[in-house]
Write an enzyme that holds these catalytic residues in place. Structure first.
Site, PDB file in Angstrom:
ATOM      1  N   ASN A 430       0.787  -1.244   0.206  1.00  0.00           N
ATOM      2  CA  ASN A 430       0.045  -0.092  -0.004  1.00  0.00           C
ATOM      3  C   ASN A 430       0.754   1.297   0.019  1.00  0.00           C
ATOM      4  OD1 ASN A 430       0.340  -0.835   3.221  1.00  0.00           O
ATOM      5  ND2 ASN A 430      -0.232   1.474   3.150  1.00  0.00           N
ATOM      6  N   CYS A 431       0.454   2.363  -0.683  1.00  0.00           N
ATOM      7  CA  CYS A 431       1.014   3.522  -0.492  1.00  0.00           C
ATOM      8  C   CYS A 431       0.142   4.371   0.497  1.00  0.00           C
ATOM      9  CB  CYS A 431       1.068   4.362  -1.866  1.00  0.00           C
ATOM     10  SG  CYS A 431      -0.398   4.716  -2.617  1.00  0.00           S
ATOM     11  N   ILE A 432       0.296   5.850   0.591  1.00  0.00           N
ATOM     12  CA  ILE A 432      -0.236   6.644   1.271  1.00  0.00           C
ATOM     13  C   ILE A 432      -2.025   6.607   1.138  1.00  0.00           C
ATOM     14  CG2 ILE A 432      -0.895   9.240   1.981  1.00  0.00           C
ATOM     15  CD1 ILE A 432       1.952   9.525   1.089  1.00  0.00           C
TER      16      ILE A 432
END
Length: 485
Positions: A430-432
């Site tokens: 996951n990213c932000i």
């Protein structure tokens, strides 16, 4: 691979943003203290207040420009980590400290019992910094949730990252110990062969010089042509008036046109092709970088802004630079620099005895600027390249996304069902704001099922990739899903 390079390119924006002001400081410093270019020493009394102030500004700017590798190690580590956590920056710093110390000339000499190869004197470069940052980020992403037995529980989680990074860095240090001298030596040998080809060789050298900047290996080539590795000593002979008129300066002259107006014109093209809602955001970076390139010849803020986001465009730039240098030298024109190919060095070196037709640099630079603008604008729009201001419109908008269901376990369960079950998921990250998944069979993915979990949207970049837009609470959903996997 391209997505990884683009992520790397974005991560470089933080440290690159530090560089324009440093270049400007150094440029003003050299105007006030031109004697510093030749390495002359003058105190407050001998050189006057202007010299002292100029030298102070030169050192202030050089404090960061001369340590770009460290900036990249920290910036890349933060940018490449899943959640931009400072622990990743610490890991990148750990890797960089090990590389810089264990591969320094003194340590290598002590370990081998003989004089270290010249390559180890050039270990403080961008390639090493980026490598350290990537190692730090990978170790952080992989081991930030590590759980150890109770007796070692103090080192669980994020505290384990620096330890693992140190161990991984030791392995890479061993590899570089054998590989780095061979790579460096090969480049020096290539440089010595190029030196026999006249203007064509100048073009090849300039092309390779630009092409090697992303990995910091251009210093090996520069040492052949600018200094006395192969008896050329272009820089020293030009400023010391000990060279040959019409020949000395040929390995520096070709940098002036594309540094003064070529790359600034490329900045203008990138600004004009940026998305309307991002032009204001990129204007500051591109304008200051363009001014810095013209004024001082510091081009890294421009080049690092797109070399990883659009590597094909960077190759085009290297080709244009090589052609520009070959034609400029063939005309013939001769100028030199002691810092870089900006306007300050162009003016100062034009008065030296070995300068030849220095006035031609301006019309050449204007033509080069026009060519750069046209080529950059065409290539960017034709191939829809992700140059600054053309990145995907995800982050800022998605930060405002609200997950309609705060029962993260339920959300994760529904999303996983929509993905075709855990057996269809190869990897989860996951990213932000997004879940980023690699899947086995894209036909099993049910977008409607995923959206029923209350997420904002589903994106499919490829047949094996799925991205689920969750918003800033994505970490909680990812944690629950990882448990289910």
């Amino acid at each position: 691979m391209m997505k990884y390079l683009q992520k790397l390119g974005k991560s470089l924006m933080l440290p690159v943003a530090c560089l324009p002001v440093c270049g400007i400081l150094m440029g003003i410093g050299y105007i006030l203290a031109p004697a510093a270019m030749a390495g002359e020493v003058a105190g407050f009394t001998a050189g006057g207040f202007a010299y002292t102030l100029g030298l102070f500004m030169i050192k202030a700017g050089g404090a960061l420009i001369d340590n770009m590798a460290w900036l990249f190690a920290i910036g890349v580590a933060i940018g490449m980590s899943d959640d931009n956590d400072g622990t990743a920056a610490l890991a990148g710093l750990v890797a960089m400290l090990l590389f810089q110390n264990l591969l320094s000339s003194g340590v290598v000499s002590a370990l081998t019992g003989k004089e270290a190869a010249a390559a180890f004197g050039k270990i403080n470069n961008q390639f090493i910094g980026i490598l350290a940052g990537i190692i730090g980020a990978v170790c952080y992403n992989k081991f930030k949730n590590t759980k150890l037995p109770d007796a070692l529980s103090f080192f669980s989680g994020k505290r384990a990252v620096a330890i693992v990074t140190a161990l991984v860095s030791l392995v890479f240090t061993g590899i570089l110990f054998f590989v780095w001298p061979a790579v460096y030596g090969a480049l020096v040998a290539v440089g010595e062969g190029i030196s026999k080809l006249g203007p064509v060789g100048v073009g090849i050298y300039t092309f390779l010089n630009r092409l090697l900047i992303p990995v910091g290996l251009h210093h090996a080539l520069n040492s052949v042509f600018w200094f006395d590795v192969a008896g050329i000593n272009d820089l020293g002979n030009f400023w010391g008036n000990t060279g040959t008129f019409g020949q000395t300066g040929m390995y520096m002259t070709g940098f002036f046109p594309f540094m003064m107006l070529g790359l600034p014109a490329a900045c203008l093209a990138m600004y004009h092709t940026a998305k309307d809602n991002k032009k204001k955001m990129v204007f500051g970076l591109l304008a200051s970088a363009a001014f810095c390139s013209f004024f001082t010849g510091v081009t890294e803020p421009i080049e690092f802004s797109f070399m990883f986001l659009a590597p094909g465009l960077y190759v085009v730039h290297a080709l244009l630079a090589g052609i520009t240098a070959a034609i400029t030298v063939a005309l013939p024109v001769r100028l030199g620099f002691s810092f870089s190919g900006g306007a300050i060095d162009a003016v100062l070196s034009s008065f030296l005895p070995l300068a030849e037709k220095p006035w031609l640099i301006i019309p050449i630079a204007i033509v080069v600027g026009i060519i750069y603008y046209v080529v950059f604008r065409f290539v960017i729009t034709k191939f829809n390249l992700k140059t600054p201001g053309r990145e995907d419109d995800d982050l800022e908008a998605e930060k405002n996304v609200t997950l309609s269901n705060n029962d993260f376990t339920t959300v994760a369960k529904i999303v996983l069902e929509g993905l075709g079950g855990k057996e269809n998921v190869k990897s989860l990250d996951n990213c932000i704001t997004r879940l980023r998944l690699e899947i086995k069979d894209y036909t099993k993915v049910d977008d409607k099922k995923i959206k029923s979990a209350g997420v904002a949207g589903v994106i499919r970049p490829s047949k094996t990739s799925v991205q689920v837009i969750v918003g800033t609470k994505v970490q909680f959903v990812a944690d629950e899903m990882k448990k289910m996997l």
